[in-house]
Design a protein around this motif. Structure first.
Motif, mmCIF file in Angstrom:
data_model
loop_
_atom_site.group_PDB
_atom_site.id
_atom_site.type_symbol
_atom_site.label_atom_id
_atom_site.label_comp_id
_atom_site.label_asym_id
_atom_site.label_seq_id
_atom_site.Cartn_x
_atom_site.Cartn_y
_atom_site.Cartn_z
ATOM 1 N N ALA A 226 -54.412 1.406 96.555
ATOM 2 C CA ALA A 226 -53.221 1.836 97.458
ATOM 3 C C ALA A 226 -53.346 1.152 98.734
ATOM 4 C CB ALA A 226 -53.174 3.231 97.499
ATOM 5 N N PHE A 227 -54.466 1.256 99.256
ATOM 6 C CA PHE A 227 -54.806 0.536 100.487
ATOM 7 C C PHE A 227 -54.606 -1.026 100.449
ATOM 8 C CE2 PHE A 227 -56.299 4.674 102.309
ATOM 9 C CZ PHE A 227 -55.642 4.855 103.255
ATOM 10 N N ARG A 228 -55.093 -1.431 99.442
ATOM 11 C CA ARG A 228 -55.484 -3.034 99.385
ATOM 12 C C ARG A 228 -54.096 -3.735 99.107
ATOM 13 N NH1 ARG A 228 -58.247 -4.756 93.698
ATOM 14 N NH2 ARG A 228 -56.142 -3.899 93.112
ATOM 15 N N SER A 229 -53.051 -2.956 98.334
ATOM 16 C CA SER A 229 -51.851 -3.551 98.020
ATOM 17 C C SER A 229 -50.658 -2.711 98.432
ATOM 18 C CB SER A 229 -51.629 -3.936 96.650
ATOM 19 O OG SER A 229 -51.887 -2.789 95.815
ATOM 20 N N ASP A 230 -51.017 -1.567 99.439
ATOM 21 C CA ASP A 230 -49.794 -0.898 99.876
ATOM 22 C C ASP A 230 -49.000 -0.451 98.686
ATOM 23 O OD1 ASP A 230 -48.389 0.693 101.768
ATOM 24 O OD2 ASP A 230 -47.212 -1.235 102.426
ATOM 25 N N SER A 231 -49.510 0.430 97.888
ATOM 26 C CA SER A 231 -48.988 0.746 96.678
ATOM 27 C C SER A 231 -48.677 2.228 96.783
ATOM 28 C CB SER A 231 -49.782 0.488 95.296
ATOM 29 O OG SER A 231 -49.328 1.124 94.475
ATOM 30 N N SER A 232 -47.390 2.611 96.655
ATOM 31 C CA SER A 232 -46.784 3.945 96.849
ATOM 32 C C SER A 232 -47.266 4.971 95.564
ATOM 33 C CB SER A 232 -45.447 3.923 96.941
ATOM 34 O OG SER A 232 -45.077 3.279 98.021
ATOM 35 N N PHE A 233 -47.280 4.191 94.435
ATOM 36 C CA PHE A 233 -47.736 4.946 93.171
ATOM 37 C C PHE A 233 -49.036 5.276 93.009
ATOM 38 C CE2 PHE A 233 -49.434 4.635 88.696
ATOM 39 C CZ PHE A 233 -48.671 5.495 88.225
ATOM 40 N N ASN A 234 -49.966 4.413 93.851
ATOM 41 C CA ASN A 234 -51.402 4.794 93.766
ATOM 42 C C ASN A 234 -51.542 5.643 94.592
ATOM 43 O OD1 ASN A 234 -52.996 2.802 91.850
ATOM 44 N ND2 ASN A 234 -51.746 1.272 92.928
ATOM 45 N N PHE A 235 -50.731 5.622 95.831
ATOM 46 C CA PHE A 235 -51.095 6.822 96.691
ATOM 47 C C PHE A 235 -50.691 8.161 96.054
ATOM 48 C CE2 PHE A 235 -50.834 3.747 100.487
ATOM 49 C CZ PHE A 235 -51.842 4.318 101.252
ATOM 50 N N PHE A 236 -49.619 8.325 95.326
ATOM 51 C CA PHE A 236 -49.077 9.411 94.760
ATOM 52 C C PHE A 236 -50.400 9.702 93.840
ATOM 53 C CE2 PHE A 236 -45.075 8.744 96.517
ATOM 54 C CZ PHE A 236 -44.589 10.115 96.669
#
Length: 349
Positions: A226-236
């Motif tokens: 999530a922090f590597r690619s600014d992924s909202s799905f991985n954040f959730f």
């Protein structure tokens, strides 16, 4: 010539008197009333006393012009009177402009760091080819039959502003793994003291074997990506799983007897049987409590960072859909399902 020689002046001209006091230069300096000397000075002579000294009258001060306004600086301010440094609106506008410039500067610094990170990543890939992308975690020796499963490099893949957060979460995972090992030893000691604690000892082995890899894969790796690619799905995914992990940390700290956790309750129960084992279990309970508190703090911190990135649930859905449809296996399965449905439709009478 003989006359000049008789007079005693060998350099005198003929017919010139041999008297030096007859010289005109001497005659003009003889005593006279205009040229006073000691010979003509008489101290007893009556003279008029000099006039008394009079102080000169002061000159009148020039009057100021009637039309000149009084200077503002001549007025003294009272101690309680505030000074005028400018209008409030001017100060507010200047402060707002300064804050806006600082915000833009921070944004530019963040973009510069992101570009620098990508440039370093491209340089590493260009120098080493595909070798730089070989999996390096877990760090296993070369003779081990099991090879690393993930590639992890926080300094290269994570932006500069998030590296500290990601490193803290990595250390949190390592600490939780070590505490699970200590929990296993404490449950083993408790089982040696009281054979009735065999269920807790068996569960401690199960928790150490399951939670160690699952916590890394289920919440640490989504947070890393999530922090590597600014992924909202991985954040959730991270928020959902790590919240459950925090609840589990709290249960581990409580230590319900028979659950395989050396928490506070289990340590107090064993305290009656053996003090040394109880001290070990209290130490493990203290570690579980610290991990639980740190997990809650980091969850709130990452959530605040996530809200600042402008991510949303709609963006997470779009990323999930794009990731699913871009997967070759999913597309092949969808194509086969569509072909099978069409074939069944044509075969139907």
């Amino acid at each position: 010539m003989a006359q000049s020689r008789d007079s005693g002046n060998p350099f005198a001209e003929a017919g010139e008197l041999d008297n030096p006091f007859q010289d005109p230069a001497v005659i003009q300096h003889r005593p006279s009333p205009q040229y006073a000397t000691l010979d003509v000075y008489n101290p007893f002579e009556a003279r008029e006393p000099p006039p008394a000294y009079e102080t000169p009258a002061p000159a009148p001060a020039p009057l100021p012009p009637p039309s000149a306004p009084p200077l503002q600086s001549s007025r003294k301010l009272s101690p309680t009177e505030p000074k005028n440094y400018g209008s409030y609106s001017t100060q507010a506008s200047a402060a707002a402009a300064t804050a806006e410039l600082l915000k833009k500067q921070e944004e530019l610094n963040r973009k510069a760091e992101e570009l620098d990170r990508r440039e370093r990543e491209l340089q590493h890939a260009a120098l080493g080819g595909t070798a730089t992308r070989q999996n390096n975690w877990p760090p296993l020796p070369s003779f081990c039959p099991v090879q690393p499963c993930f590639f992890q490099d926080i300094s290269m893949e994570i932006p500069q502003e998030f590296q500290k957060t990601v490193s803290t979460m990595y250390y949190l995972w390592m600490c939780s793994t070590l505490v699970l090992l200590l929990n296993f030893l404490a449950c083993l000691a408790s089982f040696c003291v009281d054979p009735n604690n065999g269920a807790g000892f068996g569960l401690s082995i199960l928790w150490a074997l399951i939670f160690t890899p699952c916590s890394f894969v289920c919440w640490y790796r989504p947070m890393y990506k999530a922090f590597r690619s600014d992924s909202s799905f991985n954040f959730f995914v991270f928020f959902f799983i790590f919240f459950a992990q925090d609840v589990l940390y709290v249960l581990q700290a409580i230590g319900i007897p028979g659950w395989g956790f050396s928490g506070w309750i289990s340590a107090l129960v064993v305290l009656k049987a053996n003090t040394a084992v109880a001290v070990l279990m209290l130490l493990v309970a203290l570690f579980f409590t610290g991990i639980a508190v740190l997990g809650i703090v980091m969850l709130k911190r990452i959530h605040s960072l996530y809200r600042r990135t402008g991510a949303s649930f709609q963006k997470a859905q779009q990323e999930f859909a794009a990731g699913v449809f871009s997967n070759p296996a999913v597309r092949t399965a969808a194509a086969n399902a569509a072909a099978g449905a069409a074939e069944n439709a044509f075969r139907a009478p």
